[in-house]
Design an enzyme around this catalytic site. Sequence first.
Site, PDB file in Angstrom:
ATOM      1  N   ASP A  85      19.800   8.997  -7.487  1.00  0.00           N
ATOM      2  CA  ASP A  85      19.203   8.749  -8.804  1.00  0.00           C
ATOM      3  C   ASP A  85      17.806   9.351  -8.864  1.00  0.00           C
ATOM      4  OD1 ASP A  85      18.244   6.706  -6.985  1.00  0.00           O
ATOM      5  OD2 ASP A  85      17.496   5.589  -8.722  1.00  0.00           O
TER       6      ASP A  85
ATOM      7  N   ASP B  85      12.748  14.616  -4.794  1.00  0.00           N
ATOM      8  CA  ASP B  85      12.883  13.151  -4.765  1.00  0.00           C
ATOM      9  C   ASP B  85      14.146  12.727  -5.510  1.00  0.00           C
ATOM     10  OD1 ASP B  85      12.346  10.433  -4.539  1.00  0.00           O
ATOM     11  OD2 ASP B  85      10.889  10.422  -6.161  1.00  0.00           O
TER      12      ASP B  85
ATOM     13  N   GLU C 235      17.465   3.579  -6.278  1.00  0.00           N
ATOM     14  CA  GLU C 235      16.176   3.528  -5.594  1.00  0.00           C
ATOM     15  C   GLU C 235      15.018   3.572  -6.579  1.00  0.00           C
ATOM     16  OE1 GLU C 235      12.578   4.692  -3.390  1.00  0.00           O
ATOM     17  OE2 GLU C 235      13.537   5.762  -5.053  1.00  0.00           O
ATOM     18  N   GLU C 236      15.155   4.362  -7.636  1.00  0.00           N
ATOM     19  CA  GLU C 236      14.057   4.519  -8.584  1.00  0.00           C
ATOM     20  C   GLU C 236      13.889   3.320  -9.504  1.00  0.00           C
ATOM     21  OE1 GLU C 236      12.021   6.636  -8.030  1.00  0.00           O
ATOM     22  OE2 GLU C 236      12.870   8.548  -7.404  1.00  0.00           O
TER      23      GLU C 236
ATOM     24  N   ASP D  97      12.677  11.146   2.557  1.00  0.00           N
ATOM     25  CA  ASP D  97      12.251  10.853   1.187  1.00  0.00           C
ATOM     26  C   ASP D  97      10.729  10.741   1.157  1.00  0.00           C
ATOM     27  OD1 ASP D  97      12.423  10.320  -1.507  1.00  0.00           O
ATOM     28  OD2 ASP D  97      13.031   8.228  -1.289  1.00  0.00           O
TER      29      ASP D  97
ATOM     30  N   THR E 167      -4.343   3.536 -40.128  1.00  0.00           N
ATOM     31  CA  THR E 167      -5.373   2.544 -39.790  1.00  0.00           C
ATOM     32  C   THR E 167      -4.745   1.173 -39.657  1.00  0.00           C
ATOM     33  OG1 THR E 167      -5.869   2.374 -42.146  1.00  0.00           O
ATOM     34  CG2 THR E 167      -7.250   3.849 -40.837  1.00  0.00           C
TER      35      THR E 167
ATOM     36  N   ARG F 148       0.463  -1.221  -4.981  1.00  0.00           N
ATOM     37  CA  ARG F 148       0.948  -0.780  -3.667  1.00  0.00           C
ATOM     38  C   ARG F 148       0.369  -1.717  -2.617  1.00  0.00           C
ATOM     39  NH1 ARG F 148       5.052   3.126  -4.461  1.00  0.00           N
ATOM     40  NH2 ARG F 148       4.516   4.144  -6.434  1.00  0.00           N
TER      41      ARG F 148
ATOM     42  N   SER G  69       6.247   4.133  -1.565  1.00  0.00           N
ATOM     43  CA  SER G  69       7.045   2.964  -1.206  1.00  0.00           C
ATOM     44  C   SER G  69       8.529   3.311  -1.235  1.00  0.00           C
ATOM     45  CB  SER G  69       6.802   1.812  -2.193  1.00  0.00           C
ATOM     46  OG  SER G  69       5.441   1.473  -2.284  1.00  0.00           O
TER      47      SER G  69
ATOM     48  N   HIS H  14       7.774  12.332  -9.631  1.00  0.00           N
ATOM     49  CA  HIS H  14       7.658  11.432 -10.787  1.00  0.00           C
ATOM     50  C   HIS H  14       6.898  12.068 -11.950  1.00  0.00           C
ATOM     51  CE1 HIS H  14       8.345   7.529  -8.221  1.00  0.00           C
ATOM     52  NE2 HIS H  14       9.095   8.546  -7.811  1.00  0.00           N
TER      53      HIS H  14
END
Length: 457
Positions: A88, A119, A152-153, A179, A314, A327, A398, A426
Amino acid sequence: MQVWKDYQAQHKDRFLNELLDLLRIPSVSADSRHNDDTKRCAEAVKQRLVEAGADNVEVCPTAGHPIVYGDKIIDPSLPTVLVYGHYDVQPPDPLDLWTSPPFEPVIKDGKIYARGSADDKGQFYMHVKAFETMIKTNTLPCNVKFMIEGEEEVGSNNLGIFLNDNKERLKADVVLISDTSMISMDTPSIDTGLRGLAYMEVEVTGPNRDLHSGVYGGAVANPATILAQMIASLHDENNHITIPGFYDGVQELSAAERENLNKAPFDEAEYKQDLGVDELWGEKGYTTIERTGIRPTLEVNGIWGGYTGEGAKTVLPSKAFAKISMRLVPNQDWVKISDLFKAHFEKIAPKSVKVKVTAHHGGSPYVTPTDHVAFKAASKAISATFGKDPIPVRGGGSIPIVALFEKVLGLKTVLMGFGLDSDNLHSPNEKYELVNFYKGIETIPYFHQYFAEMSRQ
């Protein structure tokens, strides 16, 4: 071994074309509109494993996206390597920043540009082709199992269930993952650890509808303004995170350990130039290498609310939102950190708004022991193909399920990645160097050879 090089040279174009076919499948796990694509990608991975010579290959359904399993047991008395990867990919947004369509791979200047190229399709597929190399040349020195997942994502929510339900089938001596990244092809490295993750979403609500900013502005709290103030308060003037209890138990490295960590080559000027920034930012008292490897962080991944279309409107928005990731480092528990964040964010909200905090997913940090036989085998394999010993480094990213492998299966993990930090993971224009792809295929058989040999010593 020359037989490996000969086989890989003969089939390198086919290896690449097969990868390009995988990259054309938009297997975006976070977007339900691509559910059929993830299933199609799983079937494609299954077919490639069968063609490479794996046995017992199947697409295993889960409550979410399927997991592809396959194995080759040549002798139960030999050591077994469990190869993990994921098919994925991240959503490609924003599409307008791509120089070519994200799912129409383009090769330019020796790089494959496509979502998932580094990735993790490009990296896990190296293992499939390395496995094929050993099978077709009759040189496989150990047993190999593959587990390629599709979530995983989005947090690998169903992988833990799969591990618990398949402990016998997944029995192995080590988990091998590609990875992660290297410092560079001139300076190879191996990640000795990963940070954990706690991923949150916050919603701030003010009035019960969007309001005219002239009629109501100044009298009603603006959720976008309040959200910005709340987020800004999560760091102090030294860029320390202000959530009470956040640093409790954080593992502090000794001065000697920090000194060794900072021996890794790092050119700050080049780093800033690559990123297009004039100055670096981070927690006071730590180097860039330390900030991205051994220190916990809190980052806003997205923020929105009100009118964001073309031209002007507005409006005083009714709601504002943000996605925030933290993290984590050893001794931080992602569930506890998620709870601490929720309690703190709700506490600092003024009475003029309502706050909703949702924890999406997370995972624990992990450190690989460098004295483990598999780590030594990986280091020796890289030395064999790169001509120099790899530098041990701490990875900033991670892979939440790595700690789960040890907890459920009792297995250590080796993180032998061949990507680069500059691969735009990403981000738009994700890329993977052809030389890295082929170097991975060249190196991985050496890992299996050395692991089999060193496990018998």
